[in-house]
Scaffold this motif. Structure first.
Motif: not given
Lengths: 112, 116
Positions: A27-52
């Motif tokens: 990805v150009t101009n990376f800002r952050s990476l996010l993880w979500y968990k999706q069961e049968k409904k909405a993706p649920t936010f887990l983590f947001m990572l910006t720093s290595s």
């Protein structure tokens, strides 16, 4: 073209096992990476990572970002049947105004 | 409300009909996003609003897709003359971030659209 690749696409484990899910990105101009968990409904936010190199932890789940390798891992220890879901990795970057670029997800099945 | 609310949860329409999908974001959230999720795929971006301004609509697949957020809160995604390939789950997400986009997006349960 910006892309996010997750592996494996699916995984079957038994309760109590530890799993590692992988996400790599181009990805150009990376800002952050996010993880979500999706069961049968909405993706649920887990983590947001910006720093290595800084691990984020929530209970049995943890995640870390490696900007040199353009990748992230999501670890789940002592898995439970309730962890069965699709885990989505998404990256914020590119020339976007804020839209996330998602991988296809890893489908995790935890057997009792 | 406590979370992002979408309605209807399920929508079945005949090919050629127009449909309207509603999203009520988390109260006070500035940014609102629409995504399309096909079976077995990750969500794909459609369009983005910051308050009432539509800042990015590059993901809308055709001019049959139209989105609005006239008062900077509730948003509607409209699809005209629906086609079978429009069948998917339409997800709405909101975020408290403005320009610096440093807060995560929170998703609604989606609307599952089936075109017959």
């Amino acid at each position: 073209e910006d892309k996010v690749v997750q592996s494996p696409l699916s995984l079957v484990v038994h309760e109590g096992d530890t799993v590692t899910l992988n996400c790599s990105y181009e990805v150009t101009n990376f800002r952050s990476l996010l993880w979500y968990k999706q069961e049968k409904k909405a993706p649920t936010f887990l983590f947001m990572l910006t720093s290595s190199g800084i691990e984020k932890k929530s209970g049995r789940l943890s995640s870390i970002l490696d900007k040199k390798e353009l990748s992230s891992i999501l670890n789940i220890t002592a898995t439970q049947t309730g962890d069965s879901a699709i885990y989505l990795c998404a990256v914020l970057g590119g020339g976007s105004q804020g839209n996330l670029i998602f991988g296809k997800g890893t489908k995790l099945s935890v057997k009792p | 409300g406590a979370g992002v609310s979408q309605s209807p949860r399920y929508k079945v329409a005949k090919r050629g009909q127009d449909v309207a999908l509603r999203c009520d974001p988390i109260s006070g959230h500035v940014s609102l996003f629409w995504y399309q999720q096909a079976l077995g795929q990750g969500p794909e971006f459609l369009t983005y609003f910051q308050n009432e301004a539509q800042l990015d609509k590059s993901g809308l697949p055709s001019d049959r897709f139209f989105a609005e957020r006239p008062e900077g809160s509730v948003s509607t995604l409209k699809i005209q003359r629906t086609q079978q390939e429009d069948s998917a789950v339409y997800l709405c997400a909101s975020s408290g971030s403005g320009l610096f986009l440093n807060q995560p997006q929170h998703f609604g349960d989606g609307t599952r659209l089936s075109i017959l």
